[in-house]
Design an enzyme around this catalytic site. Sequence first.
Site, PDB file in Angstrom:
ATOM      1  CG  HIS A   1     111.459  16.404  70.221  1.00 18.05           C
ATOM      2  ND1 HIS A   1     112.283  16.518  68.650  1.00 18.05           N
ATOM      3  CD2 HIS A   1     109.922  15.800  69.803  1.00 18.05           C
ATOM      4  CE1 HIS A   1     110.857  15.880  67.533  1.00 18.05           C
ATOM      5  NE2 HIS A   1     109.714  15.021  68.859  1.00 18.05           N
TER       6      HIS A   1
ATOM      7  CB  VAL B   1     110.585  25.056  70.579  1.00 17.59           C
ATOM      8  CG1 VAL B   1     111.611  25.516  70.567  1.00 17.59           C
ATOM      9  CG2 VAL B   1     110.670  24.764  72.540  1.00 17.59           C
TER      10      VAL B   1
ATOM     11  NE  ARG C   1     104.217  14.008  59.534  1.00 20.29           N
ATOM     12  CZ  ARG C   1     103.741  13.727  60.695  1.00 20.29           C
ATOM     13  NH1 ARG C   1     102.910  14.196  61.584  1.00 20.29           N
ATOM     14  NH2 ARG C   1     103.456  12.502  60.998  1.00 20.29           N
TER      15      ARG C   1
HETATM   16  P1  AMP Z   1     106.591  13.540  67.992  1.00 22.44           P
HETATM   17  O1  AMP Z   1     107.936  13.192  67.681  1.00 22.44           O
HETATM   18  O2  AMP Z   1     106.101  14.596  67.049  1.00 22.44           O
HETATM   19  O3  AMP Z   1     105.658  12.384  68.114  1.00 22.44           O
HETATM   20  O4  AMP Z   1     107.008  14.899  68.965  1.00 22.44           O
HETATM   21  C1  AMP Z   1     106.773  13.828  70.646  1.00 22.44           C
HETATM   22  C2  AMP Z   1     107.003  15.392  71.957  1.00 22.44           C
HETATM   23  O5  AMP Z   1     107.977  16.446  71.260  1.00 22.44           O
HETATM   24  C3  AMP Z   1     104.999  15.954  71.740  1.00 22.44           C
HETATM   25  O6  AMP Z   1     104.743  16.078  73.420  1.00 22.44           O
HETATM   26  C4  AMP Z   1     105.279  16.535  70.622  1.00 22.44           C
HETATM   27  O7  AMP Z   1     104.236  17.654  71.633  1.00 22.44           O
HETATM   28  C5  AMP Z   1     105.964  17.309  71.061  1.00 22.44           C
HETATM   29  N1  AMP Z   1     107.077  18.726  70.428  1.00 22.44           N
HETATM   30  C6  AMP Z   1     106.841  18.376  68.849  1.00 22.44           C
HETATM   31  N2  AMP Z   1     107.247  19.204  68.414  1.00 22.44           N
HETATM   32  C7  AMP Z   1     107.457  20.900  69.338  1.00 22.44           C
HETATM   33  C8  AMP Z   1     107.198  22.107  69.870  1.00 22.44           C
HETATM   34  N3  AMP Z   1     107.776  22.486  68.536  1.00 22.44           N
HETATM   35  N4  AMP Z   1     107.222  22.736  70.787  1.00 22.44           N
HETATM   36  C9  AMP Z   1     107.303  21.919  71.562  1.00 22.44           C
HETATM   37  N5  AMP Z   1     107.018  20.592  71.913  1.00 22.44           N
HETATM   38  C10 AMP Z   1     107.009  20.052  71.175  1.00 22.44           C
END
Ligand code: AMP
Length: 282
Positions: free
Chosen positions: A37, A176, A187
Site C-alpha cells: 500500500h 511488492v 491476508r
Molecule cells: P487492499 O487493501 O487489499 O484492497 O489493496 C488496496 C490496493 O493496494 C489495491 O490497489 C491493491 O492492488 C494494492 N496492493 C495490495 N497488495 C499489494 C502488493 N503486495 N503490492 C502492490 N500493491 C498492492
Amino acid sequence: MKVIHDSKELQQTALALRAQGKTIALVPTMGNLHAGHASLMDEARPRADVLIVSVFVNPTQFGPNEDYEKYPRTLDADCEVCRAHGADILFAPTPETMYAPTFSTYITESACSQGLCGRSRPTHFRGVCTVVDILFNLAQPNVAVFGQKDAQQVAVLKRMVQDLHIPVEMVVAPIVREEDGLALSSRNQYLTPKERAAAPKIQAALQTLKNSIATGTDATEKLAEIFVNELSADAVFEPEYIEIVDNTTMAPLKKIEPGNTLIAVAVRMTESRTRLIDNILV
Ligand code: AMP
C-alpha cells in the site's frame, strides 16, 4: 494530515480543493496497510498537489461466506503509514456514511470481471466497481493508483473508467513482495506457520512458468499443468485457478502472446482456508 470519517465532508473538502485549482491523487485501500500500500502512496504523491488515502473495508465486495467480519482493522497503525508516506487526507468512513439505508445502485462490468476471481466470487467486482465509483465521486481525484497485485481488479476498473467516461487517470504500481517472494497481502497473517513457509512456492511456480515460456513452451494447457504439478506436491496448496489471459481483457489465451499476457493464479491454503492470489506478466 487530516482524518475525515464523513463522506459529505470529504466531498465538500475535495470540491473546494478542485475549485482552488488543486489536483488530487487517490489511493483506495481496505487498510491494514503494508509496504505494498505504501508503494502506491509513493507512486501517487508526486502526481498531484493533494494525496487522499481511503481506508474502508467495503462490505459489498465480500461474499456471504468470506472474511468481511474478521478482516483486520488497524486504523491507528494505518494513520502512521499514511502520515509517513505524505498523505494529506486519510478518509476512513463507516459503511453507514458510504451506503444510505435505501442504497440500491450498483455498477456491473460484464466482460473482464467474468473469469478468474469473478467465477468463485460472483458479486466481488460489482462491489469493487461500485465502491471505487463512490470514492471517485467523493474524493474527486485527477489520478488514482492501484496495485498490479490485483490484476483483474485493474482490468475491470480501467474498463469501467473507459466505459463510463470517468475523468480519472488510472496508474498501476508493481507488486511488492516479501524477500522470499510471497506477495504482500493483509491476508498473509491468516496463514499457519506451515502455510507461510510454503507460500513462496506460488511465486516460484509462476517464475518456473515464465522460464518455460522463455524456452519456447507456448501451449497454455501445458503451462497450467506445469504449475499444478509444481504445487500439488505440497498438501497445503489447493489451486483454485491458473489462467493465462490477455492482460487488458482478462480473456483466456490458447497461445502465449508476449507483451500483453498475464498468468494469474488463485490458491486456497488447506489448513487456514486462506485464499491467496498472485500473477506475473509475460
Ligand atoms: P487492499 O487493501 O487489499 O484492497 O489493496 C488496496 C490496493 O493496494 C489495491 O490497489 C491493491 O492492488 C494494492 N496492493 C495490495 N497488495 C499489494 C502488493 N503486495 N503490492 C502492490 N500493491 C498492492
